[in-house]
Design an enzyme around this catalytic site. Structure first.
Site, short mmCIF file in Angstrom:
data_model
loop_
_atom_site.label_atom_id
_atom_site.label_comp_id
_atom_site.label_asym_id
_atom_site.label_seq_id
_atom_site.Cartn_x
_atom_site.Cartn_y
_atom_site.Cartn_z
N GLN A 109 40.91 6.13 -9.86
CA GLN A 109 39.61 5.53 -9.62
C GLN A 109 38.57 6.59 -9.26
OE1 GLN A 109 38.65 2.51 -10.16
NE2 GLN A 109 36.55 2.85 -9.42
N GLU A 110 38.97 7.58 -8.49
CA GLU A 110 38.02 8.59 -8.00
C GLU A 110 37.58 9.55 -9.10
OE1 GLU A 110 36.46 8.87 -5.30
OE2 GLU A 110 37.52 7.72 -3.76
N SER A 111 38.52 10.09 -9.86
CA SER A 111 38.18 11.16 -10.80
C SER A 111 38.78 11.00 -12.18
CB SER A 111 38.64 12.51 -10.23
OG SER A 111 40.06 12.59 -10.25
#
Length: 324
Positions: free
Chosen positions: A225-227
């Site tokens: 989700q982050e990167s």
């Protein structure tokens, strides 16, 4: 070392760790890659952060207690400490006290012309400052006994200053509409550089999961989700690396956010701490995204669209069995 050089250096280090078929850099394209990367992320002299990014960054500190002279989000912030911290997260070095902060950037004639991210200062001499978010409201650290919060612009500011542009100054390319992480993903695809995937970092996720007793798959779901598993991702708000850790948080954890091994360990420690504090995975994720102060303030997942969607997507990936 410049930001571009640092990223290229990290990519070289990662290249040595990844299978040759997934990370191949055409050395003849080095100059082109650096040029395109500059377009996507912005040259260090101009930056890509905008006023909207400042508002997003400031939201993470809502709920942090006011402490006179405070400059550490872990213990408390005063009004100018908050402003300095937020802009520091975006790579902008501001003076320490409000009267000096009220002189940086360019003047804005009136509140009607103010844009999100502008600084609004009060008093003569200036004794208070906040970050304008639009609709006559600001994020500020009001006074002793209160937390960082959203409040009304309670009187006509004596100074309004624009430190960051309303839109990115990082260049107008085919990538200009993308976030930092998306821009890097597009670039790595164009130049034959793999950003990796869950399998590349599975051993790091597994080791940290076991070390800190985290739910299986949580770290992988967060990284996705982050990167999207991109170790070189840099967001418009300044979050860095595989786990998208803000520079100030990385410093507090004692890790290099652009080093996947350190980033995974730091994120695991942070999530473990949040789980112990708040007692559940969804609340730990909310604290990871919006800050623990916001979770305390709302006694649950904060009512921010970004945070609400963040938690839902990660829990969905986790429940779907994203590889650990």
């Amino acid at each position: 070392m410049s930001g571009i050089q640092a990223i290229m250096s990290r990519m070289a280090e990662i290249d040595a760790l990844l299978p040759s078929k997934t990370t191949q850099v055409d050395t003849t394209a080095g100059t082109d890659f650096a040029s395109a990367l500059t377009d996507a992320l912005g040259d260090a002299s101009t930056g890509t952060a905008t006023g909207a990014d400042a508002v997003t960054a400031a939201q993470k500190y809502i709920g942090v207690p006011y402490v006179w002279g405070g400059t550490n989000p872990a213990t408390g912030l005063d009004c100018s400490g908050l402003v300095q911290q937020v802009y520091g997260d975006l790579g902008v070095d501001l003076p320490r006290v409000s009267r000096d902060q009220a002189k940086v950037g360019t003047p804005v004639a009136s509140l009607e012309q103010a844009k999100p991210g502008d600084l609004v200062a009060f008093g003569s001499p200036v004794h208070h400052i906040g970050i304008y978010i639009g609709d006559g409201k600001m994020i500020h650290a009001p006074e002793a006994g209160q937390d960082v919060k959203v409040g009304k612009v309670y009187e006509t500011p004596t100074a309004i200053r624009r430190v960051l542009p309303e839109t990115s100054t990082g260049g107008t390319t085919a990538l200009s509409g993308l976030s930092g992480a998306d821009s890097l993903t597009a670039l790595t695809g164009k130049y034959g550089v793999s950003s990796g995937g869950s399998s590349v970092y599975s051993s790091l996720f597994a080791q940290a999961t076991q070390k800190y007793g985290l739910p299986s798959g949580l770290l992988s779901a967060v990284a996705k989700q982050e990167s999207n598993y991109n170790p070189n991702a840099v967001s418009g708000a300044g979050a860095q690396g595989l786990m998208q850790i803000m520079p100030a948080t990385a410093k507090g954890l004692g890790v290099d956010a652009m080093n996947p091994t350190q980033a995974v360990d730091g994120a695991a420690r942070l999530l473990k701490s949040h789980m112990e504090t708040f007692g559940s995975v969804p609340l730990a994720l909310a604290a990871y995204n919006a800050g623990p102060g916001a979770v305390r303030k709302y006694d649950g997942i904060p009512p921010y669209n970004e945070t609400q969607n963040y938690v839902k997507k990660i829990m969905a990936n986790l429940n779907a069995g994203v590889a650990a």
